[in-house]
Design a protein around this motif. Structure first.
Motif, PDB file in Angstrom:
ATOM      1  N   ARG A 216       0.666  -1.142  -0.012  1.00  0.00           N
ATOM      2  CA  ARG A 216       0.059   0.092  -0.020  1.00  0.00           C
ATOM      3  C   ARG A 216       0.906   1.213  -0.078  1.00  0.00           C
ATOM      4  O   ARG A 216       0.144   2.342  -0.032  1.00  0.00           O
ATOM      5  CB  ARG A 216      -0.864  -0.073   1.179  1.00  0.00           C
ATOM      6  N   SER A 241       0.743  -7.056  -1.954  1.00  0.00           N
ATOM      7  CA  SER A 241      -0.045  -7.432  -0.628  1.00  0.00           C
ATOM      8  C   SER A 241      -1.609  -7.526  -1.044  1.00  0.00           C
ATOM      9  O   SER A 241      -2.037  -6.862  -2.088  1.00  0.00           O
ATOM     10  CB  SER A 241       0.398  -6.523   0.198  1.00  0.00           C
ATOM     11  N   SER A 259      -3.924 -15.711   2.805  1.00  0.00           N
ATOM     12  CA  SER A 259      -5.055 -16.077   2.105  1.00  0.00           C
ATOM     13  C   SER A 259      -4.623 -15.703   0.348  1.00  0.00           C
ATOM     14  O   SER A 259      -5.816 -15.910  -0.406  1.00  0.00           O
ATOM     15  CB  SER A 259      -6.243 -14.934   2.353  1.00  0.00           C
ATOM     16  N   SER A 274       3.922  -3.270   5.009  1.00  0.00           N
ATOM     17  CA  SER A 274       4.204  -3.054   6.481  1.00  0.00           C
ATOM     18  C   SER A 274       4.828  -4.397   7.152  1.00  0.00           C
ATOM     19  O   SER A 274       5.459  -4.393   8.009  1.00  0.00           O
ATOM     20  CB  SER A 274       2.766  -2.442   7.257  1.00  0.00           C
ATOM     21  N   ASN A 293      11.036   0.304   3.206  1.00  0.00           N
ATOM     22  CA  ASN A 293       9.852   1.087   3.798  1.00  0.00           C
ATOM     23  C   ASN A 293      10.120   2.427   4.535  1.00  0.00           C
ATOM     24  O   ASN A 293      11.520   2.500   4.874  1.00  0.00           O
ATOM     25  CB  ASN A 293       9.202   0.185   4.929  1.00  0.00           C
TER      26      ASN A 293
HETATM   27  C1  LIG Z   1      -8.446 -12.977   7.096  1.00  0.00           C
HETATM   28  C2  LIG Z   1      -7.448 -12.076   6.482  1.00  0.00           C
HETATM   29  C3  LIG Z   1      -6.459 -12.585   5.437  1.00  0.00           C
HETATM   30  C4  LIG Z   1      -5.559 -11.848   5.136  1.00  0.00           C
HETATM   31  N1  LIG Z   1      -4.527 -12.267   4.148  1.00  0.00           N
HETATM   32  C5  LIG Z   1      -3.785 -11.458   3.706  1.00  0.00           C
HETATM   33  C6  LIG Z   1      -2.718 -11.849   2.702  1.00  0.00           C
HETATM   34  O1  LIG Z   1      -3.021 -13.108   2.210  1.00  0.00           O
HETATM   35  N2  LIG Z   1      -1.763 -11.157   2.283  1.00  0.00           N
HETATM   36  C7  LIG Z   1      -1.656  -9.848   2.857  1.00  0.00           C
HETATM   37  O2  LIG Z   1      -0.664  -9.176   2.231  1.00  0.00           O
HETATM   38  N3  LIG Z   1      -2.531  -9.328   3.445  1.00  0.00           N
HETATM   39  C8  LIG Z   1      -3.462 -10.164   4.010  1.00  0.00           C
HETATM   40  N4  LIG Z   1      -4.443  -9.662   5.080  1.00  0.00           N
HETATM   41  C9  LIG Z   1      -4.298  -7.901   4.947  1.00  0.00           C
HETATM   42  C10 LIG Z   1      -3.330  -7.699   6.094  1.00  0.00           C
HETATM   43  O3  LIG Z   1      -3.891  -7.727   7.463  1.00  0.00           O
HETATM   44  C11 LIG Z   1      -2.921  -6.308   5.958  1.00  0.00           C
HETATM   45  O4  LIG Z   1      -3.921  -5.265   6.013  1.00  0.00           O
HETATM   46  C12 LIG Z   1      -2.123  -6.024   4.654  1.00  0.00           C
HETATM   47  O5  LIG Z   1      -1.156  -7.075   4.531  1.00  0.00           O
HETATM   48  C13 LIG Z   1      -1.327  -4.577   4.727  1.00  0.00           C
HETATM   49  O6  LIG Z   1      -0.850  -4.541   3.358  1.00  0.00           O
HETATM   50  P1  LIG Z   1       0.211  -3.560   3.074  1.00  0.00           P
HETATM   51  O7  LIG Z   1       1.513  -3.820   3.970  1.00  0.00           O
HETATM   52  O8  LIG Z   1       0.531  -3.298   1.775  1.00  0.00           O
HETATM   53  O9  LIG Z   1      -0.280  -2.084   3.626  1.00  0.00           O
HETATM   54  P2  LIG Z   1      -0.119  -1.105   4.904  1.00  0.00           P
HETATM   55  O10 LIG Z   1      -0.282  -1.937   6.304  1.00  0.00           O
HETATM   56  O11 LIG Z   1      -1.055  -0.093   4.892  1.00  0.00           O
HETATM   57  O12 LIG Z   1       1.386  -0.707   4.786  1.00  0.00           O
HETATM   58  C14 LIG Z   1       2.052   0.161   4.108  1.00  0.00           C
HETATM   59  C15 LIG Z   1       3.246   0.264   4.216  1.00  0.00           C
HETATM   60  O13 LIG Z   1       3.915   1.093   3.333  1.00  0.00           O
HETATM   61  C16 LIG Z   1       4.747   2.051   3.846  1.00  0.00           C
HETATM   62  N5  LIG Z   1       5.003   3.221   2.966  1.00  0.00           N
HETATM   63  C17 LIG Z   1       3.953   3.981   2.729  1.00  0.00           C
HETATM   64  N6  LIG Z   1       4.455   4.941   1.794  1.00  0.00           N
HETATM   65  C18 LIG Z   1       5.723   4.619   1.426  1.00  0.00           C
HETATM   66  C19 LIG Z   1       6.773   5.114   0.676  1.00  0.00           C
HETATM   67  N7  LIG Z   1       6.654   6.116   0.061  1.00  0.00           N
HETATM   68  N8  LIG Z   1       8.007   4.591   0.554  1.00  0.00           N
HETATM   69  C20 LIG Z   1       8.157   3.460   1.061  1.00  0.00           C
HETATM   70  N9  LIG Z   1       7.214   2.881   2.194  1.00  0.00           N
HETATM   71  C21 LIG Z   1       5.972   3.549   2.100  1.00  0.00           C
HETATM   72  C22 LIG Z   1       4.115   2.343   5.351  1.00  0.00           C
HETATM   73  O14 LIG Z   1       5.030   2.789   5.961  1.00  0.00           O
HETATM   74  C23 LIG Z   1       3.654   1.175   5.473  1.00  0.00           C
HETATM   75  O15 LIG Z   1       4.527   0.254   6.535  1.00  0.00           O
HETATM   76  C24 LIG Z   1      -5.502 -10.244   5.577  1.00  0.00           C
HETATM   77  C25 LIG Z   1      -6.559  -9.827   6.463  1.00  0.00           C
HETATM   78  C26 LIG Z   1      -7.341 -10.795   6.916  1.00  0.00           C
HETATM   79  C27 LIG Z   1      -8.238 -10.260   8.148  1.00  0.00           C
END
Ligand SMILES: Cc1cc2nc3c(=O)[nH]c(=O)nc-3n(C[C@H](O)[C@H](O)[C@H](O)COP(=O)(O)OP(=O)(O)OC[C@H]3O[C@@H](n4cnc5c(N)ncnc54)[C@H](O)[C@@H]3O)c2cc1C
Length: 336
Positions: A216, A241, A259, A274, A293
């Protein structure tokens, strides 16, 4: 009641005459669990396979084989009926199956027939001091890792996502026995297979050697070119992700994690991710993890061997530029 149940059984997934790799992963885990129990590792094979001895090379002591090309998970009533008979005859204390489409179709039906419970999508399994199976999986949207035990009922049943457990190395010197069983089954005939259509995945994350994953931290879908380009320059593939899939940026084939697909590449690069429990569960098999990150406290750094605290929009284009130049220089040397 408990003393009558003995051993760890793996329900093999057979696809078009071949074992699916999840069978080897489950056998690896069954072997490890059985080393604490000192009982027996069974592999229940229903359908038709070219070599029923194969599970022995991956850790089974006894392969119980019901050879019948008509038996297919597409006819679940008959298929589960056969498995139920095998469980009642061999009485394994633990029954494991894959959390694949096949396993989701078959295993809950089998648990219901056996009037026992099942823990789906385990990320790990263990044996406690009383010899019970400890079924470990994320719960409460990943806030806790639940440890579930079934002290009163047998068999104890669980499914495990593919790609999470490690198979034993294939070893033809392992000894074991193939027991052929014939189970009289009533054909209900309530399912007719009209046509089989192969689903082609857009990307094969499970087999990839190098994966560059976007999270994200990417602001818009067009920006994914950076992850795609970096993956291409390194000879790998792009992953993402889950939020990017939920937002409709790419198809679910690209999702890494609990998942999505559990992966085991040589190199995993997580950019703007994250490091949630659900994501990290899916990359446990990766040999080296590099994280980018901008937040130095992001949990992904706890699992990464190398970390860059940086804005991806600054760092990744520079890395792409350097790798592109290196590639051009190499090409110029090879074709002067
Ligand atoms: C039942 C269930 C199953 C799930 N299964 C999965 C799964 O299979 N896979 C999965 O991925 N998730 C899954 N999730 C979702 C999971 O809980 C998280 O919400 C998800 O992994 C977060 O994705 P993310 O790290 O991309 O986003 P975020 O948690 O929003 O993290 C984004 C990161 O990007 C960093 N960032 C922002 N801007 C920049 C930049 N310009 N440069 C560098 N870094 C930056 C931030 O510091 C942050 O750490 C599941 C959730 C549930 C409830």
């Amino acid at each position: 009641m408990r003393s009558k149940w003995f051993g760890v059984a793996v329900v093999a997934e057979v696809r078009e005459g071949k074992f699916h790799r999840s069978t080897w992963e489950l056998l690896g885990k069954a072997y490890e669990l059985n080393s604490k129990l000192g009982e027996c590792v069974y592999c229940f094979v229903v359908g038709k396979v070219s070599d029923p001895k194969e599970p022995i090379y991956y850790g089974a002591n006894k392969v119980v084989y019901v050879e019948d090309p008509e038996l297919s998970p597409m006819r679940p009533r008959e298929y589960v009926e056969v498995l139920k008979e095998l469980v009642l005859k061999y009485r394994p204390s633990i029954v494991l199956g894959p959390a694949t489409l096949y396993g989701r179709h078959i295993m809950p039906r089998l648990a219901a027939k056996l009037r026992t419970g099942i823990t789906a999508d385990c990320t790990d399994l263990d044996i406690d001091e009383e010899g019970n199976l400890v079924q470990i999986r994320p719960a409460s949207t990943g806030l806790v890792m639940a440890k579930i035990v079934t002290p009163k009922h047998r068999p104890q049943m669980a499914t495990v996502r593919p790609g999470i457990m490690k198979p034993l190395p294939r070893d033809e010197s392992r000894g074991g026995e193939v027991i052929r069983e014939e189970v009289k089954v009533r054909y209900y005939g309530d399912v007719e297979v009209i046509e089989k259509v192969r689903y082609e995945t857009k990307v094969s994350l499970a087999e990839a050697d190098i994966i560059v994953s976007a999270g994200r931290g990417f602001r818009k879908p067009e920006d994914l070119w950076m992850a795609k380009k970096l993956a291409e320059l390194l000879g790998g593939v792009m992953g993402v992700s889950r939020p990017l899939v939920d937002a409709g940026w790419v198809s679910r084939d690209y999702q890494v994690g609990f998942s999505g697909t559990a992966v085991s590449p040589r190199l995993y690069i997580a950019i703007g991710i994250s490091g949630s429990v659900q994501h990290v569960t899916g990359i446990r098999g990766a040999k080296t993890v590099i994280a980018v990150n901008k937040d130095p406290n992001a949990p992904i750094f706890n699992v990464a061997q190398y970390g860059f605290v940086a804005d991806l929009y600054d760092l990744i284009p520079k890395v792409i530029d350097i790798l592109s130049k290196l590639r051009r220089t190499k090409a110029a040397h090879q074709n002067p």
